[in-house]
Design a protein around this motif. Sequence first.
Motif, short mmCIF file in Angstrom:
data_model
loop_
_atom_site.label_atom_id
_atom_site.label_comp_id
_atom_site.label_asym_id
_atom_site.label_seq_id
_atom_site.Cartn_x
_atom_site.Cartn_y
_atom_site.Cartn_z
N LEU A 9 -5.08 -12.67 5.02
CA LEU A 9 -5.29 -11.37 4.40
C LEU A 9 -5.84 -10.41 5.44
O LEU A 9 -6.74 -10.76 6.20
CB LEU A 9 -6.30 -11.50 3.24
N CYS A 10 -5.29 -9.21 5.48
CA CYS A 10 -5.80 -8.17 6.37
C CYS A 10 -5.94 -6.91 5.54
O CYS A 10 -4.95 -6.37 5.04
CB CYS A 10 -4.86 -7.96 7.55
N ASP A 11 -7.18 -6.44 5.40
CA ASP A 11 -7.44 -5.23 4.62
C ASP A 11 -7.68 -4.05 5.57
O ASP A 11 -7.42 -4.13 6.77
CB ASP A 11 -8.60 -5.43 3.66
N SER A 12 -8.18 -2.95 5.03
CA SER A 12 -8.39 -1.75 5.83
C SER A 12 -9.40 -1.99 6.95
O SER A 12 -9.29 -1.39 8.02
CB SER A 12 -8.83 -0.59 4.95
N SER A 13 -10.37 -2.87 6.74
CA SER A 13 -11.34 -3.18 7.80
C SER A 13 -10.66 -3.86 8.98
O SER A 13 -10.94 -3.56 10.14
CB SER A 13 -12.46 -4.08 7.27
N GLY A 14 -9.77 -4.78 8.69
CA GLY A 14 -9.02 -5.45 9.76
C GLY A 14 -8.11 -4.49 10.50
O GLY A 14 -8.03 -4.52 11.73
N LEU A 15 -7.44 -3.62 9.76
CA LEU A 15 -6.57 -2.63 10.40
C LEU A 15 -7.39 -1.68 11.27
O LEU A 15 -6.97 -1.33 12.38
CB LEU A 15 -5.79 -1.84 9.35
N SER A 36 4.94 -12.46 7.96
CA SER A 36 5.77 -11.39 7.40
C SER A 36 4.95 -10.38 6.60
O SER A 36 5.25 -9.18 6.62
CB SER A 36 6.89 -11.97 6.54
N GLN A 37 3.91 -10.83 5.90
CA GLN A 37 3.09 -9.92 5.11
C GLN A 37 2.32 -8.95 6.01
O GLN A 37 2.28 -7.74 5.77
CB GLN A 37 2.11 -10.70 4.24
N LEU A 38 1.73 -9.46 7.08
CA LEU A 38 1.01 -8.61 8.02
C LEU A 38 1.98 -7.69 8.76
O LEU A 38 1.68 -6.52 8.99
CB LEU A 38 0.19 -9.45 9.00
N GLN A 39 3.15 -8.20 9.12
CA GLN A 39 4.15 -7.36 9.78
C GLN A 39 4.54 -6.18 8.91
O GLN A 39 4.64 -5.06 9.37
CB GLN A 39 5.39 -8.19 10.12
N HIS A 40 4.73 -6.44 7.63
CA HIS A 40 5.07 -5.38 6.69
C HIS A 40 3.95 -4.34 6.62
O HIS A 40 4.22 -3.13 6.63
CB HIS A 40 5.33 -5.98 5.30
N LEU A 41 2.71 -4.79 6.59
CA LEU A 41 1.57 -3.88 6.55
C LEU A 41 1.49 -3.04 7.82
O LEU A 41 1.25 -1.83 7.76
CB LEU A 41 0.28 -4.69 6.35
N ASP A 43 3.97 -2.28 9.79
CA ASP A 43 5.10 -1.35 9.75
C ASP A 43 4.80 -0.15 8.84
O ASP A 43 5.05 0.99 9.21
CB ASP A 43 6.37 -2.05 9.27
N ARG A 44 4.27 -0.43 7.66
CA ARG A 44 4.00 0.63 6.68
C ARG A 44 2.92 1.60 7.14
O ARG A 44 2.94 2.77 6.78
CB ARG A 44 3.60 0.04 5.33
N THR A 45 1.96 1.11 7.93
CA THR A 45 0.86 1.97 8.39
C THR A 45 1.15 2.62 9.74
O THR A 45 0.35 3.43 10.21
CB THR A 45 -0.44 1.16 8.50
#
Length: 67
Positions: A9-15, A36-41, A43-45
């Motif tokens: 899990l990577c939330d806004s703090s991790g980003l 794939s979940q982190l890659q999508h995040l 990409d979206r940000t």
Amino acid sequence: MIDVAGVALCDSSGLSAFVLIGRGGAGPVRLTGVNSQLQHLLDRTGLTELLAVEAPPAVGDEVREAG
């Protein structure tokens, strides 16, 4: 290089941490083992452009140790 293979899990703090490290000026930040979940995040940000992202090897392409 930051290995994120074990990150579930990577939330806004991790980003934010990735952004701070990336803007620290010590050179490009490379993430390895991105699922794939982190890659999508990323990409979206738009962080894929800031960070060098290396996807994990595809199934069957893993590096095997000799012996």
